[in-house]
Design a protein around this motif. Structure first.
Motif, PDB file in Angstrom:
ATOM      1  N   ILE A  66       0.863  -1.180   0.000  1.00 54.57           N
ATOM      2  CA  ILE A  66       0.000   0.000   0.000  1.00 54.57           C
ATOM      3  C   ILE A  66       0.897   1.226   0.000  1.00 54.57           C
ATOM      4  CG2 ILE A  66      -1.772   1.281   1.235  1.00 54.57           C
ATOM      5  CD1 ILE A  66      -2.606  -1.338   2.527  1.00 54.57           C
ATOM      6  N   ALA A  67       0.881   1.968  -1.085  1.00 49.59           N
ATOM      7  CA  ALA A  67       1.778   3.120  -1.216  1.00 49.59           C
ATOM      8  C   ALA A  67       1.481   4.201  -0.183  1.00 49.59           C
ATOM      9  CB  ALA A  67       1.699   3.697  -2.627  1.00 49.59           C
ATOM     10  N   VAL A  68       0.208   4.554  -0.020  1.00 50.58           N
ATOM     11  CA  VAL A  68      -0.148   5.624   0.913  1.00 50.58           C
ATOM     12  C   VAL A  68      -1.468   5.291   1.612  1.00 50.58           C
ATOM     13  CG1 VAL A  68      -0.561   8.098   1.189  1.00 50.58           C
ATOM     14  CG2 VAL A  68       0.960   7.308  -0.619  1.00 50.58           C
ATOM     15  N   PRO A  69      -1.414   4.611   2.767  1.00 48.32           N
ATOM     16  CA  PRO A  69      -2.644   4.384   3.521  1.00 48.32           C
ATOM     17  C   PRO A  69      -3.154   5.707   4.086  1.00 48.32           C
ATOM     18  CG  PRO A  69      -0.762   3.640   4.786  1.00 48.32           C
ATOM     19  CD  PRO A  69      -0.245   4.074   3.444  1.00 48.32           C
ATOM     20  N   ALA A  70      -4.464   5.797   4.310  1.00 50.14           N
ATOM     21  CA  ALA A  70      -5.041   7.056   4.788  1.00 50.14           C
ATOM     22  C   ALA A  70      -6.103   6.789   5.848  1.00 50.14           C
ATOM     23  CB  ALA A  70      -5.659   7.813   3.619  1.00 50.14           C
ATOM     24  N   GLU A  71      -6.401   7.818   6.618  1.00 46.91           N
ATOM     25  CA  GLU A  71      -7.458   7.722   7.614  1.00 46.91           C
ATOM     26  C   GLU A  71      -8.765   7.317   6.922  1.00 46.91           C
ATOM     27  OE1 GLU A  71      -9.290  10.301  11.312  1.00 46.91           O
ATOM     28  OE2 GLU A  71      -7.835  11.229   9.974  1.00 46.91           O
ATOM     29  N   GLY A  72      -9.474   6.368   7.500  1.00 42.79           N
ATOM     30  CA  GLY A  72     -10.722   5.886   6.923  1.00 42.79           C
ATOM     31  C   GLY A  72     -10.574   4.603   6.122  1.00 42.79           C
ATOM     32  N   ASP A  73      -9.340   4.246   5.737  1.00 44.18           N
ATOM     33  CA  ASP A  73      -9.102   2.959   5.073  1.00 44.18           C
ATOM     34  C   ASP A  73      -9.309   1.853   6.104  1.00 44.18           C
ATOM     35  OD1 ASP A  73      -8.360   4.451   2.870  1.00 44.18           O
ATOM     36  OD2 ASP A  73      -6.219   4.002   3.036  1.00 44.18           O
ATOM     37  N   THR A  74      -9.640   0.644   5.635  1.00 43.99           N
ATOM     38  CA  THR A  74      -9.894  -0.445   6.570  1.00 43.99           C
ATOM     39  C   THR A  74      -9.065  -1.684   6.260  1.00 43.99           C
ATOM     40  OG1 THR A  74     -11.751  -1.339   5.297  1.00 43.99           O
ATOM     41  CG2 THR A  74     -12.270   0.288   7.009  1.00 43.99           C
ATOM     42  N   ILE A  84      -8.409   2.757   9.976  1.00 46.07           N
ATOM     43  CA  ILE A  84      -7.273   3.619  10.307  1.00 46.07           C
ATOM     44  C   ILE A  84      -7.821   4.887  10.932  1.00 46.07           C
ATOM     45  CG2 ILE A  84      -5.332   4.947   9.406  1.00 46.07           C
ATOM     46  CD1 ILE A  84      -5.034   2.821   7.213  1.00 46.07           C
ATOM     47  N   ASP A  85      -7.315   5.195  12.112  1.00 44.80           N
ATOM     48  CA  ASP A  85      -7.787   6.317  12.909  1.00 44.80           C
ATOM     49  C   ASP A  85      -6.615   7.273  13.118  1.00 44.80           C
ATOM     50  OD1 ASP A  85      -9.470   7.851  14.479  1.00 44.80           O
ATOM     51  OD2 ASP A  85      -9.131   6.655  16.282  1.00 44.80           O
ATOM     52  N   GLY A  86      -6.502   8.265  12.277  1.00 44.00           N
ATOM     53  CA  GLY A  86      -5.382   9.197  12.357  1.00 44.00           C
ATOM     54  C   GLY A  86      -4.433   9.007  11.190  1.00 44.00           C
ATOM     55  N   GLU A  87      -3.404   9.778  11.185  1.00 46.02           N
ATOM     56  CA  GLU A  87      -2.426   9.772  10.089  1.00 46.02           C
ATOM     57  C   GLU A  87      -1.434   8.614  10.247  1.00 46.02           C
ATOM     58  OE1 GLU A  87      -0.915  11.302   6.578  1.00 46.02           O
ATOM     59  OE2 GLU A  87      -2.620  12.080   7.685  1.00 46.02           O
ATOM     60  N   PRO A  88      -1.378   7.693   9.274  1.00 43.62           N
ATOM     61  CA  PRO A  88      -0.352   6.639   9.341  1.00 43.62           C
ATOM     62  C   PRO A  88       1.045   7.259   9.309  1.00 43.62           C
ATOM     63  CG  PRO A  88      -2.020   6.098   7.714  1.00 43.62           C
ATOM     64  CD  PRO A  88      -2.245   7.531   8.117  1.00 43.62           C
ATOM     65  N   ARG A  89       2.003   6.578   9.920  1.00 45.45           N
ATOM     66  CA  ARG A  89       3.362   7.105   9.926  1.00 45.45           C
ATOM     67  C   ARG A  89       4.342   6.025   9.489  1.00 45.45           C
ATOM     68  NH1 ARG A  89       2.840   4.730  14.366  1.00 45.45           N
ATOM     69  NH2 ARG A  89       3.911   4.718  16.304  1.00 45.45           N
ATOM     70  N   ARG A  90       5.475   6.473   8.992  1.00 42.06           N
ATOM     71  CA  ARG A  90       6.526   5.529   8.599  1.00 42.06           C
ATOM     72  C   ARG A  90       7.133   4.942   9.850  1.00 42.06           C
ATOM     73  NH1 ARG A  90       6.722   4.793   2.946  1.00 42.06           N
ATOM     74  NH2 ARG A  90       6.185   6.756   2.013  1.00 42.06           N
ATOM     75  N   ARG A  91       7.381   3.652   9.827  1.00 38.98           N
ATOM     76  CA  ARG A  91       7.930   2.995  11.006  1.00 38.98           C
ATOM     77  C   ARG A  91       9.444   2.861  10.932  1.00 38.98           C
ATOM     78  NH1 ARG A  91       7.223  -2.894  13.075  1.00 38.98           N
ATOM     79  NH2 ARG A  91       8.353  -2.632  15.002  1.00 38.98           N
ATOM     80  N   ASP A  92      10.007   2.981   9.730  1.00 40.35           N
ATOM     81  CA  ASP A  92      11.439   2.759   9.571  1.00 40.35           C
ATOM     82  C   ASP A  92      12.045   3.841   8.686  1.00 40.35           C
ATOM     83  OD1 ASP A  92       9.995   1.766   7.349  1.00 40.35           O
ATOM     84  OD2 ASP A  92      11.717   0.593   6.735  1.00 40.35           O
ATOM     85  N   ASP A  93      13.355   3.990   8.776  1.00 38.99           N
ATOM     86  CA  ASP A  93      14.062   5.015   8.006  1.00 38.99           C
ATOM     87  C   ASP A  93      14.104   4.722   6.512  1.00 38.99           C
ATOM     88  OD1 ASP A  93      14.553   6.434  10.321  1.00 38.99           O
ATOM     89  OD2 ASP A  93      16.530   5.547  10.631  1.00 38.99           O
ATOM     90  N   ASP A  94      13.970   3.466   6.128  1.00 41.92           N
ATOM     91  CA  ASP A  94      14.014   3.104   4.707  1.00 41.92           C
ATOM     92  C   ASP A  94      12.652   3.180   4.035  1.00 41.92           C
ATOM     93  OD1 ASP A  94      16.714   2.676   4.772  1.00 41.92           O
ATOM     94  OD2 ASP A  94      16.573   0.506   5.031  1.00 41.92           O
ATOM     95  N   HIS A  95      11.639   3.585   4.759  1.00 41.77           N
ATOM     96  CA  HIS A  95      10.285   3.774   4.212  1.00 41.77           C
ATOM     97  C   HIS A  95       9.726   2.500   3.605  1.00 41.77           C
ATOM     98  CE1 HIS A  95      10.403   8.356   4.237  1.00 41.77           C
ATOM     99  NE2 HIS A  95      11.450   7.916   4.875  1.00 41.77           N
ATOM    100  N   ARG A  96       9.864   1.396   4.313  1.00 39.25           N
ATOM    101  CA  ARG A  96       9.340   0.117   3.841  1.00 39.25           C
ATOM    102  C   ARG A  96       8.092  -0.312   4.612  1.00 39.25           C
ATOM    103  NH1 ARG A  96      12.855  -2.485   0.364  1.00 39.25           N
ATOM    104  NH2 ARG A  96      14.967  -1.652   0.372  1.00 39.25           N
ATOM    105  N   ILE A  97       7.858   0.296   5.781  1.00 36.72           N
ATOM    106  CA  ILE A  97       6.738  -0.128   6.631  1.00 36.72           C
ATOM    107  C   ILE A  97       5.931   1.093   7.074  1.00 36.72           C
ATOM    108  CG2 ILE A  97       6.066  -1.277   8.780  1.00 36.72           C
ATOM    109  CD1 ILE A  97       8.742  -2.795   8.644  1.00 36.72           C
TER     110      ILE A  97
END
Length: 107
Positions: A66-74, A84-97
């Motif tokens: 999923i390239a860009v998950p957003a609030e309201g996606d399920t 999804i409740d709020g703004e998703p955030r990157r979990r890692d420095d390489d932008h894989r998760i």
């Protein structure tokens, strides 16, 4: 493929950590089948000098899925729907998760 990319794939494909899920952008069709990792850490909230413990649900998803998950996606996992409740955030420095804070909306 880098060693880190292999590690990410291993993380999601592990039978004890990863789970099959259905993703719906905006909660609607079309459905994307993917692997996710669900985490449920407690969150401490300070209110009026008192600390409260709040249960949370965080769903990790690969950026490749999923390239860009957003609030309201399920996500639907084992028949339970999480939004999804709020703004998703990157979990890692390489932008894989992506780390998506979610709430249960249907079972």
């Amino acid at each position: 493929m880098s060693a880190y990319a292999h590690g990410v794939d291993f993380y999601f494909n592990d039978v004890h950590l990863g789970a099959d899920a259905l993703f719906r952008a905006g909660g609607d069709d079309p459905v994307v089948e993917l692997r996710v990792v669900t985490r449920r850490p407690d969150d401490l909230i300070a209110i009026a000098g008192t600390q409260l413990v709040r249960a949370t649900t965080i769903i990790d998803v690969r950026e490749a899925d999923i390239a860009v998950p957003a609030e309201g996606d399920t996500f639907e996992i084992d028949g339970i729907v999480y939004m999804i409740d709020g703004e998703p955030r990157r979990r890692d420095d390489d932008h894989r998760i992506w780390a998506c804070g979610c709430r249960k909306v249907a079972a």
